[in-house]
Design a protein around this motif. Structure first.
Motif, PDB file in Angstrom:
ATOM      1  N   LYS A  40      32.726  23.143  31.263  1.00  0.00           N
ATOM      2  CA  LYS A  40      31.531  23.929  31.558  1.00  0.00           C
ATOM      3  C   LYS A  40      30.824  24.388  30.285  1.00  0.00           C
ATOM      4  O   LYS A  40      31.441  24.922  29.355  1.00  0.00           O
ATOM      5  CB  LYS A  40      31.896  25.169  32.387  1.00  0.00           C
ATOM      6  N   ASN A  68      31.892  15.886  35.882  1.00  0.00           N
ATOM      7  CA  ASN A  68      31.109  16.995  36.428  1.00  0.00           C
ATOM      8  C   ASN A  68      29.976  17.350  35.465  1.00  0.00           C
ATOM      9  O   ASN A  68      30.184  17.444  34.244  1.00  0.00           O
ATOM     10  CB  ASN A  68      32.024  18.210  36.617  1.00  0.00           C
ATOM     11  N   ASP A  69      28.795  17.550  35.991  1.00  0.00           N
ATOM     12  CA  ASP A  69      27.629  18.071  35.266  1.00  0.00           C
ATOM     13  C   ASP A  69      26.992  17.107  34.253  1.00  0.00           C
ATOM     14  O   ASP A  69      25.777  16.958  34.248  1.00  0.00           O
ATOM     15  CB  ASP A  69      27.960  19.370  34.513  1.00  0.00           C
ATOM     16  N   GLY A  85      26.426  19.719  41.556  1.00  0.00           N
ATOM     17  CA  GLY A  85      26.215  20.826  42.487  1.00  0.00           C
ATOM     18  C   GLY A  85      24.760  20.871  42.926  1.00  0.00           C
ATOM     19  O   GLY A  85      23.938  20.068  42.486  1.00  0.00           O
ATOM     20  N   ASP A  88      22.330  21.384  40.146  1.00  0.00           N
ATOM     21  CA  ASP A  88      22.214  20.167  39.330  1.00  0.00           C
ATOM     22  C   ASP A  88      21.232  19.183  39.974  1.00  0.00           C
ATOM     23  O   ASP A  88      20.552  18.428  39.280  1.00  0.00           O
ATOM     24  CB  ASP A  88      23.582  19.468  39.184  1.00  0.00           C
TER      25      ASP A  88
HETATM   26 MG    MG Z   1      28.198  21.336  38.490  1.00  0.00          MG
END
Ligand code: MG
Ligand SMILES: Cc1ncc(COP(=O)(O)OP(=O)(O)O)c(N)n1
Ligand code: 3NM
Length: 213
Positions: A40, A68-69, A85, A88
């Motif tokens: 993150k 992720n991301d 998410g 995103d």
């Molecule tokens: Mg995310």
């Protein structure tokens, strides 16, 4: 017409979500075949070598590694897939992810978010958070098993993943709802014996339907 994202196996099995190359390496070695690198809020330059090495490791084990991301890095280094998410979705270039041939998983937390996710035709839909979690500050309430069952009834044709507060003890009840995968963080990373926890969770959830990749 919107093109669907590439398919994953219908049942993705045990799906650990971890934040380091060390965890990726040990879980692959332990037999996990669906997993996620979730780092993150770090600069791309710091994350890129980790993403690159994680993707290479995933390929060595023929595993399904979702990033992720960091979707641009995932495209650049040819990841198996990306997890995004709802926020995103506002900023990511979904067409670029699709054109690059990456799978896409999307987080959802209620009916409205499921509607939005389905419109994108992703590879899987994640449903969270099922139980209270210490791992991430959640703005919504835990959904519980009855709500999970209700969502699954409308998601028969797409792979599903349950996430949030899924412990070894709770995993059988979650899987009994019919979900194809359980995503876990603390059940493995905070376990007194992570290897034992991973083997038990693999025995319950499986490693995913390798045959229909
Ligand atoms: Mg995310
Ligand atoms: C399998 C899976 N499900 C949900 C999430 C949460 O994703 P997101 O909403 O983007 O939140 P962050 O993980 O980025 O904090 C996930 N990562 N994996
Ligand atoms: C990263 C994440 N996303 C969630 C969601 O509901 O979208 S719950 C979650 C944390 C899951 O960690 P644990 O298995 O330790 O509860």
């Amino acid at each position: 017409m919107i093109q669907p994202f590439p398919a994953t196996p219908h049942r993705l099995g045990l799906y650990p979500v971890v934040d380091s190359l060390e965890w990726i390496a040990r879980l692959l070695d332990a037999g996990v075949r669906t997993l996620q690198l979730r780092i993150k809020d770090q600069p791309d330059a710091e994350v890129e070598p980790i993403v690159q090495q994680a993707i290479a490791l995933g390929k060595t084990y023929q595993a399904r590694l979702f990033i992720n991301d960091y979707w641009q890095l995932a495209i650049k280094h040819h990841a198996y897939g990306v997890h995004l998410g709802q926020e995103d979705l506002d900023v990511a270039d979904l067409q670029a992810i699709r054109h690059a041939g990456l799978r896409l998983g999307i987080s959802t937390h209620d009916d409205e978010e499921i509607d939005r996710a389905l419109a994108v035709k992703p590879s899987y839909i994640a449903l969270g958070h099922i139980f209270p979690t210490q791992t991430k500050l959640m703005p919504s309430s835990p959904q519980g098993l009855e709500q999970l069952k209700r969502h699954l009834a409308r998601l028969e044709n797409i792979p599903t993943v349950a996430i949030g507060g899924i412990s070894l003890e709770r995993a059988p009840a979650v899987l009994a709802c019919g979900v194809g995968s359980i995503a876990v963080v603390s059940a493995i990373t905070q376990a007194a014996d992570w290897r034992d926890a991973t083997q038990k969770l693999l025995a319950l959830a499986g490693a995913g339907d390798e045959d229909d990749d």
